[in-house]
Design a protein around this motif. Structure first.
Motif, short mmCIF file in Angstrom:
data_model
loop_
_atom_site.label_atom_id
_atom_site.label_comp_id
_atom_site.label_asym_id
_atom_site.label_seq_id
_atom_site.Cartn_x
_atom_site.Cartn_y
_atom_site.Cartn_z
N UNK A 11 0.79 -1.10 0.03
CA UNK A 11 0.07 -0.06 0.10
C UNK A 11 0.80 1.12 -0.28
N UNK A 12 0.51 2.39 -0.35
CA UNK A 12 1.18 3.62 -0.28
C UNK A 12 1.37 4.06 -1.69
N UNK A 13 2.07 5.24 -1.67
CA UNK A 13 2.69 5.86 -2.97
C UNK A 13 3.66 5.12 -3.78
N UNK A 14 4.65 4.62 -2.91
CA UNK A 14 5.75 3.85 -3.44
C UNK A 14 5.18 2.51 -3.96
N UNK A 15 4.10 1.82 -3.40
CA UNK A 15 3.69 0.50 -3.74
C UNK A 15 2.98 0.93 -5.21
N UNK A 16 2.28 2.03 -5.42
CA UNK A 16 1.66 2.43 -6.53
C UNK A 16 2.65 2.56 -7.73
#
Length: 149
Positions: A44-49
């Motif tokens: 999850x999160x921005x880096x995951x995206x």
């Protein structure tokens, strides 16, 4: 048709090699992305995206088209008269290796789709181990073609 294939042989072979290089590069890199996605980023999160997008684009824009081109040019080579002697062992070993590489490709695509929806059941170590699969298959394929055993 066989005359056209014979005349086009050097070009088809060249495009086949280029396709294989592109496919292999992606098959080596995608599991490495997944190692870092698993160990450093999470689901999850921005880096995951960001990682999910990188994995998706690598798989869809480079890896899958390169695999399709590899298959198309490889089949054209197989249909070229005088290139493959089917009574030899090497074409069957190469075919088995390419089929196994395609199965690995499909496996990676499933893992990539899992990351897309925030799912992953493997560890970084497992992805590292799976990263050795294309190397082993590459050895089988290259030596079956060059040594022709």
């Amino acid at each position: 048709m066989s005359d056209i294939l014979s005349l086009a042989y050097p070009w088809v072979k060249g495009f086949h090699i280029i396709s294989v290089i592109s496919w292999m590069a992606a098959l080596f890199y995608l599991p490495r992305l997944m190692v870092h996605h698993t160990e450093r980023v999470g689901l999850s999160g921005e880096t995951h995206e960001l990682f999910a997008m990188m994995e998706y684009k690598l798989a869809k824009v480079i890896m899958s088209p390169a695999m399709m081109a590899t298959w198309i040019f490889g089949l054209l080579l197989v249909m070229t008269p005088g290139i493959v002697v089917w009574s030899d062992v090497w074409p069957w070993l190469k075919a088995a290796g390419v089929i196994a590489m395609t199965v690995f490709h499909v496996w990676l695509m499933r893992r990539m789709r899992g990351f897309q929806v925030g799912e992953n059941s493997l560890t970084g170590k497992q992805y590292r181990m799976m990263n050795e699969v294309p190397t082993l298959l590459m050895l089988l394929i290259v030596f079956s073609v060059t040594v022709k055993f």
